[in-house]
Every structure is written in C-alpha cells, then in structure tokens.
Write a protein that holds these residues in place. Structure first.
Motif, PDB file in Angstrom:
ATOM      1  N   GLN A 121      70.755 -23.903  92.227  1.00 12.32           N
ATOM      2  CA  GLN A 121      71.272 -22.983  93.552  1.00 12.32           C
ATOM      3  C   GLN A 121      71.028 -24.353  93.799  1.00 12.32           C
ATOM      4  OE1 GLN A 121      69.104 -20.988  96.263  1.00 12.32           O
ATOM      5  NE2 GLN A 121      70.650 -19.251  96.049  1.00 12.32           N
ATOM      6  N   ALA A 161      68.274 -27.798 103.003  1.00 11.99           N
ATOM      7  CA  ALA A 161      68.276 -26.669 103.201  1.00 11.99           C
ATOM      8  C   ALA A 161      67.846 -26.158 101.981  1.00 11.99           C
ATOM      9  CB  ALA A 161      70.002 -25.687 102.292  1.00 11.99           C
ATOM     10  N   ASP A 162      67.054 -24.533 102.313  1.00 12.59           N
ATOM     11  CA  ASP A 162      66.045 -24.590 101.459  1.00 12.59           C
ATOM     12  C   ASP A 162      66.464 -23.404 100.067  1.00 12.59           C
ATOM     13  OD1 ASP A 162      63.312 -24.184  99.271  1.00 12.59           O
ATOM     14  OD2 ASP A 162      62.884 -21.876 101.180  1.00 12.59           O
ATOM     15  N   LEU A 163      66.682 -24.463  98.806  1.00 11.47           N
ATOM     16  CA  LEU A 163      67.133 -24.004  97.819  1.00 11.47           C
ATOM     17  C   LEU A 163      66.467 -23.616  96.301  1.00 11.47           C
ATOM     18  CD1 LEU A 163      70.631 -25.518  98.096  1.00 11.47           C
ATOM     19  CD2 LEU A 163      70.150 -24.057  99.021  1.00 11.47           C
ATOM     20  N   GLU A 175      69.660 -14.621  98.161  1.00 16.43           N
ATOM     21  CA  GLU A 175      68.609 -15.286  98.696  1.00 16.43           C
ATOM     22  C   GLU A 175      69.483 -16.247  99.914  1.00 16.43           C
ATOM     23  OE1 GLU A 175      65.349 -16.447  96.624  1.00 16.43           O
ATOM     24  OE2 GLU A 175      65.037 -13.874  96.364  1.00 16.43           O
ATOM     25  N   ALA A 176      70.227 -16.534  99.287  1.00 19.56           N
ATOM     26  CA  ALA A 176      70.752 -18.056  99.230  1.00 19.56           C
ATOM     27  C   ALA A 176      71.899 -17.959 100.857  1.00 19.56           C
ATOM     28  CB  ALA A 176      72.273 -18.563  98.179  1.00 19.56           C
ATOM     29  N   PRO A 177      71.146 -19.579 101.167  1.00 17.31           N
ATOM     30  CA  PRO A 177      71.983 -19.548 103.047  1.00 17.31           C
ATOM     31  C   PRO A 177      73.322 -19.276 102.941  1.00 17.31           C
ATOM     32  CG  PRO A 177      71.377 -21.501 102.415  1.00 17.31           C
ATOM     33  CD  PRO A 177      71.214 -20.050 101.001  1.00 17.31           C
ATOM     34  N   GLU A 178      74.253 -18.631 103.803  1.00 17.64           N
ATOM     35  CA  GLU A 178      75.632 -17.962 103.848  1.00 17.64           C
ATOM     36  C   GLU A 178      75.879 -19.213 102.810  1.00 17.64           C
ATOM     37  OE1 GLU A 178      77.814 -17.074 107.464  1.00 17.64           O
ATOM     38  OE2 GLU A 178      76.037 -16.349 108.179  1.00 17.64           O
ATOM     39  N   TYR A 236      75.875 -21.598 101.260  1.00 20.71           N
ATOM     40  CA  TYR A 236      75.970 -22.009  99.938  1.00 20.71           C
ATOM     41  C   TYR A 236      77.171 -20.635  99.250  1.00 20.71           C
ATOM     42  CZ  TYR A 236      74.064 -21.622  94.665  1.00 20.71           C
ATOM     43  OH  TYR A 236      74.130 -21.462  94.234  1.00 20.71           O
ATOM     44  N   TRP A 239      79.900 -27.476 104.924  1.00 24.14           N
ATOM     45  CA  TRP A 239      79.209 -26.992 103.854  1.00 24.14           C
ATOM     46  C   TRP A 239      78.159 -27.769 103.336  1.00 24.14           C
ATOM     47  CZ3 TRP A 239      83.686 -24.002 101.622  1.00 24.14           C
ATOM     48  CH2 TRP A 239      84.211 -22.621 102.624  1.00 24.14           C
ATOM     49  N   GLU A 259      75.452 -29.287 105.561  1.00 21.38           N
ATOM     50  CA  GLU A 259      74.416 -28.156 105.863  1.00 21.38           C
ATOM     51  C   GLU A 259      73.461 -28.204 105.033  1.00 21.38           C
ATOM     52  OE1 GLU A 259      75.302 -23.894 107.582  1.00 21.38           O
ATOM     53  OE2 GLU A 259      77.186 -24.922 107.671  1.00 21.38           O
ATOM     54  N   LEU A 260      73.982 -27.493 104.075  1.00 17.93           N
ATOM     55  CA  LEU A 260      73.260 -27.773 102.868  1.00 17.93           C
ATOM     56  C   LEU A 260      71.670 -28.568 101.818  1.00 17.93           C
ATOM     57  CD1 LEU A 260      76.095 -25.454  99.819  1.00 17.93           C
ATOM     58  CD2 LEU A 260      73.404 -24.670 101.909  1.00 17.93           C
TER      59      LEU A 260
END
Lengths: 502, 502
Positions: free
Chosen positions: A85, A79-81, A8-11, A13, A72, A75-76
């Motif tokens: 994560q 992010a919804d982690l 499910e992780a963002p790219e 990540y 990165w 960006e994170l």
C-alpha cells in the motif's frame, strides 16, 4: 495478498486507488489510440486523432489533480499501511505532485510548442538546415526549464527532466555510469577500428519481406510470445505497447537487413514480455504497472543482446532461418559474427551495433545536459555534436541530417530520455548475470530451446513486482547488488576482445 | 458560417460547446477501442479492454451530467441563437436530459445485467435452450422499463427506448410504416413463393477469400472510397465506424457466397461515406455528427440496394468480377438476378434478401414492443416468434437457435433498435427517388462509372447537415416530402414483380 491488504486499508486508500484505476484506464485507452495511429490509422485521420488524444490527456490530468486526490494523499501520509500500500501511495503521490505543481497554462504551452516543433524538425532534417529547427528548440528548452523549476525550484533542472523518464535513479549514478561507458568503451572501439579482423556475414543479398515476417513470427514462437495476448505488426519506428492482457509488438523489415528485423523483433518482444509478466490481478494499480524506462529497456536489451546476439541463440535458430531462406549458407558462428559486427562508419543511432550505440547516447546526454544547464547555445549544437562524434567514434557527420537532426526526441521536448537507453543496456548485463548465477547453465537451456527458463526468472524477479519497488530497490531485489556498470563493461570487453582478436 | 455564428454566441454557448467537444472526443476514443476490439485485439485482451471502455463511458457520463451543463443549458433556454446554435443546444440538451434523469445506480445495474446476459444468451443459443436466457432477459426488460420510466414517466416505455436509437421519428409513424411493410409485402412474398420463376446464379462454386478481398477493394475503389481517410478489414459481424477524418469499413468473406461479401462491403461503404461527408470544420460538435440510426441505415441501404443490387451496377462491375474470378460466366442480367434472389427458406435475419428482410424485423418489433408493454411473457417468446415466422414468411424455425435466439440485440438490452433497419431501407428508397428526380439519369452515370454524382448529392443533401436537423426535418429537407413508405413499396413491388414474372 493484494486483496487482503485492500480489505484492511483505510477508506482514503480505497478511494484513491479506485480513482487511480480510472486514470490508469484512460491512459491505457490513450495508448491504444497511439498504437492505432502508428500501425493502422489512415493518414487523413490525424486531425481527429490529435483531438481525441488531447481530450484523454486533459481528462486524465484533471482527474489526477483533483483536490480530493491531494486530500486522500494527506490523509494517508501518516496512515498505517502495508508495504504494498505504501508503494501504491508513493507512486500516485509522485504523479500527483508532478502534475499538480505545473500550471496548466504551461502544460498547454509546451504541448503547443511541441506541435509546432515537430514539423520544423522534419523540415530542417529534409532541408539539412539546423537553423530552421533552432529557434523552436530554444523555446522548448526555455519552457522545459520553466517546467522543471515548477516541479522543484531547488533541483538541477536536468535532473528534474530526467526523472520524467527515470524517477528513481539519481542523476549522479546515471552520470557515473555514462562516464564509465565513455571512458572504457572509446579505447575498445578504437582498438576494433584498428584491428584487421574481418567478421563473417552470411546474410548478404535480398530477403523477401513477407518471408522475413514469417521468420519474425518464428522468432516470437521460439521465444514463447503469447499470441493470445499479443500481436505482431509493422511500424516505421518499431515499438511495443499495451498492458498485461494485451502487449503488442511491432517491427520493420528491410530487404537487405534481415538481421536487423530479427533483432528489432526480439527487442520489442523483451518489452512486451515485461508487460505480460505484470501481475494481472493488479491491473489498474501501480502494482500492475511497469517500473520506468531503465528497467523496461533492460528487459528489451537483455533479450536482444544477451539472448538474440549470443552464440547459442544462433546455434538454435539458424536452421529456422535457413528453412525460410535457403540462400543463407554458413555456420552459427558466422551468423553470430554477423549479428555482432561493429559498424565503424555508422553515424545513425538506431542503426548502431551493441557497442558503439552507447557513444551515440553519451553525445546526446552531454549536449542536452549542457543545453538545459545553459552551458551551451542552441546554435552551437551542430558543431559540438560533430566534434563529439569525431572524438568518441572517430567519424564526423557531413551534414546535420545525419548529425544532430537525426532523432525526433528533442522536437517532442524530451530531454533526459536518451540516457535511459544506455542505462537499460547496462542493467540488462547486471540482471543477466544474476539470472545465470541463479539458474545455472542458461546456454544449455537455450540450445534446447528452453527460453521459458529466462522468461520465468525475469517474471519472478522483475516483472511480477510491477512498480512495487523503486528502481534501485528493484535492482537490489533482482540482482542482490546496487546498480553498476561492471557487468556490462566486463561482458562487452570480453565479447568484443574475442570477436576482434584484440 | 459556423465561425461567424460562434463569434456572436453567448459565453454559455461557447463553454457548452467546448465541454461537449471533450465528451465527443472521449466517445470517439471509445469507438476506436471498440473497432480495435472487434478487428485487431488478441482475445486475451478482453479484461483490460472492458475496464478501459467502462472508464471512458463513466468519464463521458460524468462530464455530460456535470451541474454546469444544466446551468449553461438553462442560460441558453431563452438566448438569442442562430438556427445552427439552436440545433447544437437541442442536441446537447437531449443527451444531457436523458443521461441526467437516469440514476447512476440504474445505469450500473443495467450494465452489469447486460454483461451477465451476453454469455447466457450465447450459452442458450449453443445449447438451443431458450430457458437459459429467459430469466436474465426478464430482468433486463424490467430494468429497461425502469430506465424508460425515469426518462419520461408519462410516455409509452417502448417509445422512450426506441428514441435511444431514433429520437425524432415518432413511434406512431414508425409503426405505420412497419405495418404497411407487413401488409403489403407478405402477399408479394407469397406470390414469389408460388411463382415458378427460376433466377439465374452465375456465382456457384468456391471463391478464394483473398481474391474476394481484392475484389472488395475494387468495389470500394469503384465507388470512390477515400483510402486516405479509411481502411478495409474483416470482422465476424461487419460494421463501419469512425468520424469524418477516419471512417473505416469491415466486411467478411464466405468462400461460397461472394455476392454477400460485395453487398456487405457496399453496405458498410454507405455508412462510411455518410460519416466522411460530415463537415470537417464541425468535428466535435453535433453539427459534425451524423443523424441517428434511421438516416445512417438509409445511407448504407441506398448504396447496397439501389446501387449495388441494380442492373446497371452489374453491367458496370461484372467485368471486374470476371477478371478476378475467370470461373464466373454469365451476363450482367444473370448477376443482377443472383444479387436479388428471394431466399424463401431462410430463417436468419442477417442472411435475408432485400424483401423478406423486413418480415424478420416486423417479427422482432412486434415481439419486443409487447414485451416492454407487458403484453407478452418472456416464456412465450419462442412460440410467438415461430408463429409469426409462419404467418409472415411461411416458414417455421425448428429450434430457438435459428429462431428467437439468433440475434445479439436483446442480450445487450437493445429494445427498439430493430425497427431502424427497416425504416432505413424505406427512407433509402425515398431519398433515392429524390436524387433521381434531381440529377436525372443516374443509371447512365453509373454505367459510366460516375458514382460521385450519387455520393456528392448525398453529401450535399444529407451528410453535410450533420445533426443540424431532426430526422423528419432532414427528410423533408432532402426529399421535399414527409417520411413515407410509398417509394419503397413501389420500388420493391415493381422490382420483384418483374424479376419473378408476377
């Protein structure tokens, strides 16, 4: 669970974690090179080995501080982690920031200065002349202050350096613990010094070193060391290193001190067992890496002190000792006493017993802290050192070789490392208490040779989390309580009051 | 001289060499990881070790193929360089071009395919069923042809692959040498098979493995192995690895074959002695690296065959053997015979004697060449293999396990490696002749235990040049002649004609 999270992780990540795995593997390779250097390498190999290690370290540093790592992480940031994560990002961010903020010129300068400091320290110790080491120590202190200032110009520089070894326990907590050790153990040590009690010692005479090694293997067998994923060797300064697939132990043997070799072996087993308990499917991720030095040391001290120096351990293990060394006579109780004797006149940290050990640490902590704060001049270290030994331990070094020159740490530029030894012991007592609380009569199980109950509990409650939690979170998670010296002080007071009839 | 040259060098040269040093150190680190894996690592460590090695290899590849490397090389194409600097640039350019031309996808695919091939090969060998290995071997051949095509679309693909192991000897020369071995040794082996001569063997019975190890250390002492820069261990497949500061030897022991252990130890000593003779002040530069496999193997074979299998060696060394193994009776002449017996019925390459060995190589060379050229189908390998054994050695394998499945090389994707073993032997004879020509009565010196005269000559004439010269240049430099099979064929013919009363 981890796989699901990754899907499910963002790219960014995935890219970050992938990149981190390479860094982690490079660092792991460097660990093998260090193990080899200590244990296997012929002496003449040093020039090549230094260059290989420095290449790995510079490649690892370059990878960690690549611009895209910062991107990165940016960006994170929002992010919804998942929780896992977030932990991964937190750990990588921390390493990235600390590496990124220090100019590479300074890193190189520190590395050169420590290369210069090490032989000076050695020479000073051999010549028993602190003035040989003092100038380079002064330079190192200045460089490390500069280093701390780059990382966080607003923080206490010692706190910043301490965080290199223990990033998540705040210095105030650490300091309070060390102060309590000083305030409560000094009177206890005084009482012991004044007591007439004589502890037994069934381990006198000479002990063949090869047989001691067989016995060290017996101990490891008994504790359940996994030889498929480890090995035992000798090293002048015992250590453990590796990863969850291959965690090795070293020890050393002195013909006159067989108990030291058992204890050192058990201590390193504790480190290795932690490493082997890290989740294998998280190899290369912070979730598959150990928490920092306090937690690591808690694992080695738990096995060494709460298991290896316990009565039941000697009930269980003394027969094996007698089988290897028929010369040993005496009861488990006597062996227990021998393993716990307080060495009142010992000046050397690495030879200290479980109790006085902490005073060795407090001395170093107080001195290095003042050095970094600028409250103590390097030239005054020997005198202050000796005064403190007199105050806390009632003994005064007669020379600097057995005084302030005995440890290698400062010559490596390691300021803030020492406290983690004591913090680890303190934490060991807190964790052991939680373990007993949870699984009931541990003594009974040890008497039956069931050490797995300890190892399994530690694996579930500590090892398997990797660096998922910060140190205080992990302590809370494993013990249900905040970090405290209460358990250690209770344990130590009870144990030594009884041993010395106080 | 090197320092002087560096001072005058263009900036691009210094930058390139500096960058290469990092690559070379990363590769060196990987070598330590491999040594550790073969010799020390607990079996369970494999998953972590594979990832560490693959990280190092990918970092090394990335560094080598960085754009700026191409730019530096372009800049240096017409620069005014010294001979040494030109050699450095030639070597780095060669590595750069080979790495740069192959797409990383293909590199990854080959790496995955070999990971898959290795267990298939193992299974096939255990089950004695070539068809288990055949499909993956077919894939590997296709991938390696593709690889060769990227490096040089106009060249014979086998020649391109051969150049991975021996970049400077052209394939035509290599082929001519191997054809001469086949044409001239097959009749000699025939004669030996038909001869009635019975060679002596004073080494029958059981030989304690620990004592064999002591003896292996004696051999290494006798030959002048530098323990400050090396060590001896056991490994299932003996090898030597390291650098000029730390070149290690491994060997193996079989209670029934003590002579094999001596010879394997001496062989690996030859490799290590080459490595230790590389110039220390050129560590990290191609000038401090060894020439390729033919030259490396010439050094091991020279010590193994021309020294270790000589009459004078046994005159000198037999007393040491008898001291360790009083059960050994017999004369040096008898020991010499035992060390040189031709094993007429041996099907296994690694157990072959000095003479029939080359037929094992010729079989592999002819087959792998046809496989890569597309002139032979994989499924026909077993039959062709067995036919060739019958033709060249007069024996026919009864199954593929002791036939075409015996060697690991093809499962690694190594096509073009085998010939270098024979080329090394051939070169050893040529170099040994030049040595004798130069220093006179070598036998006399060996009889006196003066092995340094050999080591020193090799160091001056071969080792100290590093990769300064191409293989043909180095051969010319060391022996004054172009590469030729004459010396080896004369040596072998004379030796075996006399031994077998032909």
């Amino acid at each position: 669970m981890a796989t699901e999270a990754t899907q499910e992780a963002p790219e960014a990540y995935d890219a970050l974690l992938d990149h981190y795995e390479t860094i982690s593997n490079i660092n792991g390779a460097s660990g093998i090179l260090s193990w080899d250097q200590e244990v296997m390498m012929p002496e003449g190999g040093t020039p090549a080995r230094s260059k290989q290690k420095s290449a790995l370290s510079s490649v690892s540093h370059d990878l960690l501080t690549e611009e895209q790592v910062g991107e990165w992480l940016d960006e994170l940031a929002d992010a919804d982690l998942t929780g896992e994560q977030e932990a991964v990002v937190r750990e990588i961010r921390r390493q990235y920031e600390r590496a990124d903020r220090v100019p590479s010129d300074l890193v190189a300068e520190i590395s050169e200065k420590t290369s210069e400091a090490h032989p000076k320290w050695k020479e000073a110790r051999e010549e028993d002349d602190f003035s040989i080491f003092a100038p380079v120590l002064e330079d190192l202190i200045e460089l490390k202050k500069e280093y701390a200032n780059h990382i966080d110009p607003d923080a206490d520089p010692y706190e910043v350096l301490f965080a290199d070894y223990e990033p998540y326990l705040d210095l105030e907590t650490a300091e309070q613990v060390l102060e309590r050790l000083r305030d409560e153990l000094v009177p206890l040590i005084d009482d012991i010094r004044e007591s007439d009690a004589e502890l037994a010692d069934p381990f006198t005479g000479e002990f063949d070193v090869d047989t001691q090694e067989d016995l060290a293997r017996d101990v490891l067998d008994t504790l359940g060391y996994d030889w498929e994923h480890g090995r035992l060797d000798t090293a002048p300064h015992p250590f453990s290193s590796g990863n969850q697939f291959d965690a090795r132990v070293t020890t050393r043997f002195d013909p006159e001190k067989p108990v030291d070799a058992f204890m050192s072996t058990i201590h390193e087993f504790g480190h290795a067992r932690y490493t082997l308990g890290l989740p294998r499917d998280q190899f290369g991720s912070p979730l598959g890496e150990s928490r920092d030095l306090t937690v690591h040391e808690s694992q080695s001290r738990l096995w060494e002190n709460h298991v290896g120096r316990s009565r039941v351990f000697w009930e269980k293990f003394l027969p094996a000792v007698k089988e290897r060394f028929p010369q040993v006579e005496g009861t488990p109780e006597e062996a227990y006493e021998a393993a716990n004797e307080v060495h009142e006149n010992n000046l050397i940290r690495v030879e200290a017993d479980e109790l006085t050990y902490h005073m060795h640490i407090v001395v170093r902590f107080e001195i290095e802290r003042e050095l970094i704060e600028g409250d103590l001049d390097v030239e005054d270290v020997p005198e202050v050192w000796n005064d403190k030994y007199e105050e806390y331990l009632g003994i005064r070094p007669e020379n600097d070789a057995e005084g302030c020159l005995q440890d290698i740490h400062w010559s490596h530029g390691s300021f803030g490392y020492f406290p983690t030894y004591s913090l680890g012991s303190v934490l060991a007592a807190q964790i052991y208490d939680a373990l007993v609380e949870d699984v009931g009569d541990v003594d009974e199980k040890v008497r039956d040779g069931d050490f797995d109950v300890i190892a399994d509990w530690l694996e579930s409650n500590v090892h398997s989390h990797g660096a998922r939690y910060t140190t205080p979170e992990l302590i809370e998670e494993a013990t249900g309580k905040a970090f405290t010296a209460d358990y250690f002080l209770d344990y130590a007071t009870e144990k030594y009051t009884e041993l010395y009839d106080l």
